[in-house]
Design an enzyme around this catalytic site. Structure first.
Site, short mmCIF file in Angstrom:
data_model
loop_
_atom_site.label_atom_id
_atom_site.label_comp_id
_atom_site.label_asym_id
_atom_site.label_seq_id
_atom_site.Cartn_x
_atom_site.Cartn_y
_atom_site.Cartn_z
N ASP A 23 36.87 27.85 43.10
CA ASP A 23 36.02 28.39 43.56
C ASP A 23 35.81 29.37 42.22
O ASP A 23 36.38 30.38 42.18
CB ASP A 23 36.90 29.35 44.55
CG ASP A 23 35.60 30.68 44.66
OD1 ASP A 23 35.01 30.99 44.40
OD2 ASP A 23 36.60 31.99 45.29
N LYS A 86 27.42 32.72 36.81
CA LYS A 86 27.43 32.08 37.28
C LYS A 86 25.95 32.33 37.85
O LYS A 86 25.32 31.21 38.78
CB LYS A 86 28.26 32.60 38.98
CG LYS A 86 27.93 31.24 40.36
CD LYS A 86 28.62 31.37 41.00
CE LYS A 86 28.68 30.84 42.17
NZ LYS A 86 29.80 31.37 43.24
N GLU A 186 30.40 26.89 49.35
CA GLU A 186 31.19 28.05 49.42
C GLU A 186 32.13 28.37 51.32
O GLU A 186 33.34 28.05 52.15
CB GLU A 186 30.91 29.51 49.35
CG GLU A 186 31.79 29.04 47.73
CD GLU A 186 30.40 30.14 46.81
OE1 GLU A 186 30.24 31.30 47.43
OE2 GLU A 186 30.36 30.11 45.39
N ASP A 210 29.67 36.77 53.53
CA ASP A 210 30.26 36.69 52.29
C ASP A 210 30.67 37.19 51.28
O ASP A 210 29.00 37.63 50.67
CB ASP A 210 30.31 35.61 51.33
CG ASP A 210 31.03 34.75 50.48
OD1 ASP A 210 31.70 36.29 50.13
OD2 ASP A 210 31.45 33.77 49.96
P1 ADP Z 1 33.39 36.70 43.81
O1 ADP Z 1 32.83 35.69 44.79
O2 ADP Z 1 31.77 38.08 43.78
O3 ADP Z 1 33.48 36.55 42.47
P2 ADP Z 1 35.57 38.62 45.30
O4 ADP Z 1 35.20 37.62 46.54
O5 ADP Z 1 36.40 37.29 43.70
O6 ADP Z 1 33.93 37.92 44.16
O7 ADP Z 1 35.43 39.92 45.14
C1 ADP Z 1 35.31 41.44 44.11
C2 ADP Z 1 35.31 41.72 44.64
O8 ADP Z 1 36.39 42.24 45.53
C3 ADP Z 1 35.02 43.36 44.08
O9 ADP Z 1 34.33 43.91 43.62
C4 ADP Z 1 36.24 43.94 43.90
O10 ADP Z 1 36.37 45.75 43.94
C5 ADP Z 1 36.45 43.67 46.02
N1 ADP Z 1 37.81 44.37 46.21
C6 ADP Z 1 39.07 43.44 46.00
N2 ADP Z 1 40.27 44.28 46.55
C7 ADP Z 1 39.82 44.70 47.28
C8 ADP Z 1 40.61 45.87 48.29
N3 ADP Z 1 41.35 45.93 48.64
N4 ADP Z 1 39.16 46.98 49.46
C9 ADP Z 1 37.73 46.61 48.81
N5 ADP Z 1 37.37 46.13 47.78
C10 ADP Z 1 38.11 45.15 47.30
MG MG Z 2 32.98 34.45 45.76
#
Ligand code: ADP
Ligand code: MG
Length: 616
Positions: A23, A86, A186, A210
């Site tokens: 991912d 990205k 995804e 998502d």
């Molecule tokens: P991407 O797909 O854009 O790379 P992610 O799916 O990894 O991103 O999501 C990252 C986001 O999730 C960040 O903004 C992070 O602060 C948030 N996040 C991670 N853990 C938590 C949580 N326990 N509660 C709320 N938000 C969270």
């Molecule tokens: Mg993602």
């Protein structure tokens, strides 16, 4: 060199080889594999955690760091710390200029139609190279954790990614030393992780919501015979968990009267980090109470929900739009899958569940679910899942020749058969009446190393300046393996087509040899492609500037002409040198210098127009 074992009946690789699922996220990236028990598992390289922040930092000594350590430089060394790459992958400056202020590093805006480049650490990088650095880190971690070479991967992309974004992702994989077996959406991967769509008998319509760090998308998918069809996607590529953090920061600034201290980078950085900590804490508790230095930073869950409710409502509106685009009602949606770290926020879960009037799938860790699904997809491609029928796939990529003798893939290898895809092209010379279309098969970046299938001329394109004609080229591969290539010039309607059978006269050994060659030459191929692309861009720049100087002698001073000439000579020398970095640097310098001329010319044009209008 690793040995390659290919199952020629399916075009897939034999099961002994590990294939990972990746991912490649905007905020975080991660890698998963199928463990010996047959279950998907994320790779947790000792002590470093599962998530790799998609951040690349160039250190003063020229070395590169990726991930958590790189993230620490985000605010302190903005110019040399690249995040959210990205968003730039497969994009031109035109595509992203509306949001360019969000990138604190230097994006080169030379030719608005060519792919963006980034200037960092004193060099020029394409988003493909930067993404490859993140992928390389993931590959290294996987190899370290699994104690084996990892050469093959399935990589996921958002459902809304277009062709050139998907191709750029493939190239990044190649550059990182990975044979990218397939690019998977995804939402499809997330759904597979929940086991939805694994049973070929299953027919379902589902929604995948998502919400990541900086982007939001919702997809409506129809699953039938093991095939996932995207019925609609909607979302906002600039909405995510970062906005939630910012809302908390703003709240604390207000509460503590910090408005006039906001030019202090260190304080801003500290507040942001504390806000993210607060947000995560509020996922499980009702109150967060802490300090940044002497500044009290407290917030209740209720207050937090009030601060973000408009943003969450915006995502629900997107869900509504996606349903409307798919011509469906809420009652048609049979499953809802939650993806992305930000869906942990209870308000988000509640609102989505309320909107779709059902319980949502949230049992699997939302920031791991896509990688886990990608691992399942790789397992299916490897032929390890006997219960799942592996559809016919095309063993080699199909494409056409473009500028500089490059192979432009239209139907990628391992695509399901039947399959259709197309892309738009244009002419490179003023008044060009014929366009030669050469169809090739193979994995190499230069057509001369691939297999030529057919060639024809699209004749009778009416006289237009270069870049004006719109030529649609469509590939259709039917169930019998017959490929139809059709070219249409849209402005005039002139048309031409050809039919071939790509597998005709091709032995299994030849297919195998072509695949092995492409894997062995992957890195060199990508660098050659990038050099050819930068040359083409540089040549175009020389042409444009020289024509400009000829046509606008009176707008440019003698000294300016001389200086421009010097820069032109430098660019020409760079083009001969074959140094991609030097070419980009010279393009950039020439562009910086001549930009004011173009602006001046626009002012003249406006001035003339105004004069013309003043008739009294
Ligand atoms: P991407 O797909 O854009 O790379 P992610 O799916 O990894 O991103 O999501 C990252 C986001 O999730 C960040 O903004 C992070 O602060 C948030 N996040 C991670 N853990 C938590 C949580 N326990 N509660 C709320 N938000 C969270
Ligand atoms: Mg993602």
């Amino acid at each position: 060199m690793a040995t390659v074992s290919i199952n020629l009946a399916t075009g897939s690789v034999q099961k002994e080889e590990i294939i990972v699922g990746i991912d490649l996220g905007t905020t975080n990236s991660l890698v998963a594999f199928i463990n010996p028990d047959g279950n998907p598992q994320v790779i947790n390289d000792t002590g470093k955690g599962v998530l790799v922040p998609s951040v690349v930092h160039f250190q003063p000594d020229g070395s590169v760091i990726v991930g958590n350590e790189a993230k620490e430089h985000l605010i302190t060394d903005t110019q040399n710390t690249i995040f959210s790459v990205k968003r730039l992958l497969g994009r031109s400056f035109d595509d992203i200029k509306a949001h360019s202020e969000l990138f604190s590093y230097k994006i080169i805006d030379d030719d608005s139609e060519s792919m963006v480049k980034i200037n960092a650490g004193g060099r020029y990088y394409t988003p493909i190279e930067l993404s490859a650095m993140v992928l390389k880190e993931l590959k290294d971690r996987a190899e370290h954790a699994l104690k084996t070479a990892v050469n093959r991967a399935v990589i996921t992309v958002p459902a809304y990614f277009n062709d050139s974004q998907r191709q750029a992702t493939r190239d990044a994989g190649k550059l990182a030393g990975l044979d990218v077996l397939r690019i998977v959406n995804e939402p499809t991967a997330a759904s597979l992780a929940y086991g939805i769509g694994l049973d070929p008998e299953e027919e379902k319509t589902i929604a995948v919501y998502d919400l990541g760090g900086g982007t939001f998308d919702v997809s409506v998918l129809k699953i039938q015979n093991g095939i996932f069809e995207v019925l609609a996607t909607n979302g906002d590529t600039f909405l995510g968990g970062d906005d939630f953090d910012q809302a908390i920061v703003n709240y604390w600034i207000e509460a503590n009267q910090l408005q006039n201290r906001m030019n202090d980078d260190t304080l801003r950085q500290a507040l942001r980090l504390k806000a993210e900590e607060a947000k995560k804490a509020l996922t499980t508790q009702n109150l967060f109470n802490d300090f940044v230095g002497e500044i009290p930073c407290a917030i209740t869950r209720m207050k937090f929900e009030e601060l973000i409710s408009a943003k969450v409502e915006q995502t629900i509106q997107s869900c509504r739009n996606a349903l409307a685009d798919a011509n469906l009602n809420i009652s048609d949606i049979q499953e809802v899958v939650m993806v992305g770290g930000s869906t942990r926020t209870p308000l988000v879960k509640r609102k989505v569940s309320e909107f779709f009037a059902q319980e949502v799938h949230d049992k699997i860790n939302p920031d791991e679910v896509v990688a886990l699904g990608a691992a399942i997809q790789s397992d299916i491609l490897a032929g390890n899942r006997k219960d799942i029928l592996l559809l016919d796939v095309t063993p080699l990529s199909l494409g056409i020749e473009t500028m500089g003798g490059l192979m432009d893939v239209i139907i990628p290898r391992n695509a399901k058969v039947p399959s259709k895809a197309g892309r738009q092209y244009t002419t490179s010379i003023d008044g060009q009446a014929n366009m030669k279309i050469s169809v090739y098969q193979g994995e190499r970046d230069l057509v001369k190393e691939n297999r030529k299938l057919a060639e024809f001329d699209l004749k009778g394109i009416p006289g237009m300046p270069a870049g004006f004609p719109k030529v649609d080229i469509n590939f259709r591969l039917n169930a019998d393996g017959i490929l139809t290539v059709e070219a249409v010039e849209l402005r005039s309607g002139v048309k031409q087509k050809v039919e071939v059978k790509p597998t005709y006269g091709l032995t299994d050994e030849e297919v195998e040899k072509m695949l092995i060659d492409s894997i062995q030459n992957a890195k060199e191929d990508v660098s050659r492609r990038m050099l050819i692309e930068s040359r083409t861009e540089g040549e175009q720049m020389v042409y444009t500037v020289e024509r400009f100087l000829q046509k606008n002698k009176d707008q440019v001073s003698e000294q300016e002409t001389l200086d421009t000439q010097k820069l032109l000579d430098a660019l020409k020398a760079a083009l001969v040198s074959g140094d991609k970095d030097l070419i980009h640097k010279s393009i950039d310098e020439l562009n910086e210098f001549t930009r004011p001329f173009a602006e001046r010319l626009m002012n003249v044009a406006i001035g003339t127009a105004m004069k013309g209008r003043r008739v009294e």
